[in-house]
Write a protein that holds these residues in place. Structure first.
Motif, short mmCIF file in Angstrom:
data_model
loop_
_atom_site.label_atom_id
_atom_site.label_comp_id
_atom_site.label_asym_id
_atom_site.label_seq_id
_atom_site.Cartn_x
_atom_site.Cartn_y
_atom_site.Cartn_z
N ASN A 1 0.82 -1.21 0.00
CA ASN A 1 0.00 0.00 0.00
C ASN A 1 0.86 1.26 0.00
OD1 ASN A 1 -2.66 -0.87 -0.20
ND2 ASN A 1 -2.79 -1.34 1.99
N ARG B 1 -6.79 -4.47 0.70
CA ARG B 1 -7.91 -3.70 1.23
C ARG B 1 -8.55 -4.39 2.43
NH1 ARG B 1 -11.57 -1.01 -3.32
NH2 ARG B 1 -12.10 0.15 -1.44
N GLU C 1 -6.87 -4.61 -4.12
CA GLU C 1 -7.12 -3.87 -5.35
C GLU C 1 -6.04 -4.22 -6.35
OE1 GLU C 1 -8.24 0.67 -6.02
OE2 GLU C 1 -6.09 0.42 -5.63
N THR D 1 -11.12 -5.22 -7.61
CA THR D 1 -10.71 -5.75 -6.31
C THR D 1 -11.06 -7.22 -6.27
OG1 THR D 1 -11.00 -3.62 -5.19
CG2 THR D 1 -11.04 -5.59 -3.82
N LYS E 1 -5.83 2.39 2.73
CA LYS E 1 -6.42 1.77 1.55
C LYS E 1 -7.89 1.48 1.76
CE LYS E 1 -6.11 0.64 -2.60
NZ LYS E 1 -7.54 0.96 -2.68
N SER E 2 -8.34 1.46 3.01
CA SER E 2 -9.74 1.16 3.32
C SER E 2 -10.23 2.13 4.38
CB SER E 2 -9.89 -0.29 3.80
OG SER E 2 -9.54 -1.21 2.80
N ASP F 1 -15.24 1.62 -1.57
CA ASP F 1 -14.41 1.56 -0.37
C ASP F 1 -14.73 0.33 0.48
OD1 ASP F 1 -12.37 3.13 1.29
OD2 ASP F 1 -13.93 2.71 2.76
#
Length: 501
Positions: free
Chosen positions: A43, A81, A87, A97, A299-300, A348
């Motif tokens: 990430n 994620r 992803e 994803t 990332k989330s 998301d």
């Protein structure tokens, strides 16, 4: 195109660092060299000049190689994620994803084609390719469809050097075990071993080197000492080690350590400020009394916001701000600071139209759309901040768009060169939110922000620390250190004399 591949006995043994050093050594000798990692899982990403996303390690290695980073240097980037899904970023653009199983089932052949095309493109512009593997090349459960170790060395037709980390212990077993688990053709491709992260008197390891060479028949090309280097790390395994090694100083900055932290290189400039230390905060009990708080990218966003709620950190952060604490939210951290987050497209969380309550520190809501934004950004502090003469540059990587309440009085943080604005600036900088990654890599801004804290604590003001002037020096210092402990001429012979099988 000639080349070499750096593989490791495990994750975090120093593959990225050795790759970076070899890129700089070759570049300093006038060789047109490029880094390459077929598939990266991280990430911590890097935005190329044309606004595409690759693994940060390959971006840094391109800088070491004295060339511009491109999507061909890291054609596949997997950005976790959740524990089960990542992803997929293909040639710099996020496309979907997937779970690990779905990715292996559906993208193996496409991945091979993409990797071969990337190697072909690089061969048109460079003389030597320095490739980096991932994890271990003998993960038996993954070998049949691996896209990053021996299969790729075979496709590229390059020899392999195996790196082992002696600091973690078990170096002899890790080397012998790795070689034993390789197939005979794969083992024949391994032309050297590098022992990394050695502490103490290297003469005490000479017998160990002889044993390895006699047992395996593979030469040990060097024993590299443990280095307190200044090269950015690739993944989260190195975060705690790099920051916890610095003792508490007169300025303590708290950083919320969310599970899916991204682009933690945003925090790394503080390593080079002598009076600053970082404190990682994972639960309310960790909070203490930091001089400033940073909520980093993630990332989330909504998943990590729930993490803050579960750990009691939402209440702690709100109380901290009410009591006058300084806070900066970057990207996902900025989004969390809003009153509301709306996952309109389900990008998301995977659930369309999900609505959650944010920290409520900014009079705005963030809406997650389908399209991801990746772009380079430059500009100045917005005139409403009343701070003159400070320019900023960095990059944006995000899905959400932040929209302010209709009647809110808002001071943007940045006035971009294209006339657009970014972020939020309130209470003379007590609360700042921005989508700009690498905010603190801007020396004048970082110095201004830290000197404001120093003034509040009645500490001595400090001069600007120039990270840019350190960048080339750190690459050269790394290259010189590695070269001193490496049979560099033998490495070059391995590159030049290897014949494609």
């Amino acid at each position: 195109m000639k080349g070499i591949m750096i593989q490791g006995t495990a994750s975090d043994v120093g593959k990225s660092l050795i790759t970076t050093a070899i890129c700089r050594l070759l570049a300093n000798e006038g060789v047109k060299v490029t880094p390459f990692k077929s598939q990266n899982m991280s990430n911590n990403s890097y935005v190329t000049m044309d606004g595409k996303e690759i693994g940060r390690a390959q971006g840094i290695q391109a800088e070491a190689a004295k060339t511009d980073a491109s999507i061909w240097m890291n054609p596949i980037l997997l950005k976790p994620r959740s524990d089960l899904q990542s992803e997929v970023v293909l040639l710099g653009k996020a496309i979907c994803t997937l779970s690990g199983k779905s990715y292996r089932d559906t993208y193996y052949e496409k991945g091979l084609v993409t990797i071969m095309n990337s190697l072909s493109r690089l061969s048109e512009s460079y003389e030597v390719i320095v490739m980096e593997g991932a994890g271990s090349p003998v993960e038996i459960n993954l070998k049949d469809k691996e896209l990053v170790n021996m299969k790729i060395a075979e496709l590229a037709g390059v020899p392999v050097v195996l790196v082992a980390d002696i600091d973690r212990g078990g170096v002899f077993a890790s080397i012998v075990g790795t070689l034993e688990l390789l197939t005979p053709p794969e083992r024949n491709r391994v032309k050297g071993i590098i022992i990394n992260k050695f502490r103490g008197d290297q003469s005490l390891f000479e017998e160990g080197v002889r044993w390895i060479e006699e047992k395996t028949g593979v030469p040990v090309l060097g024993v590299i000492p443990y280095m307190d280097h200044m090269i950015e790390g690739e993944d989260s395994l190195s975060i705690a080690e790099r920051f916890s090694s610095k003792p508490k100083r007169s300025i303590e900055i708290g950083v919320v350590k969310v599970p899916f932290i991204s682009n933690y290189s945003d925090i790394e400039p503080f390593l080079y400020e002598e009076d600053v230390s970082i404190k990682w905060i994972e639960k309310a009990e960790d909070f203490g009394h930091p001089d400033a708080l940073i909520i980093p990218g993630t990332k989330s966003t909504i998943t990590d916001l729930q993490f803050l709620k579960d750990r009691g950190l939402v209440k702690a952060i709100r109380s901290y701000v009410v009591e006058g604490g300084m806070i900066v939210g970057i990207c996902g951290g900025y989004q969390m600071m809003c009153k509301e987050l709306v996952d309109l497209a389900g990008t998301d969380t995977g659930t369309a139209n999900m609505v959650v309550q944010g920290l409520g520190l900014i009079p705005a809501k963030t809406i997650f759309h389908q399209e991801k934004i990746t772009t380079r950004v430059s500009g100045n502090l917005h005139p409403l901040t009343r701070i003159e003469g400070i320019s900023l540059e960095g990059y944006e990587i995000h899905l959400g768009k932040t929209e302010y309440d209709a009647f809110a009085t808002v001071s943007p943080f940045i006035l971009c060169e294209d006339g657009e604005t970014d972020g939020y600036y309130a209470f003379d900088g007590q609360i700042i939110g921005t989508y700009l990654h690498h905010l603190f890599h801007n020396d004048e801004w970082r110095s201004h922000w830290l000197n404001k804290i120093r003034a509040m604590k009645e500490l001595q003001m400090r001069e600007i620390v120039s990270l840019q002037s350190l960048k080339d020096r750190r690459f050269d210092d790394l290259a010189d250190m590695v070269k001193e402990h490496l049979d560099w001429n033998q490495v070059k012979r391995i590159i030049s004399q290897w014949e494609k099988s």
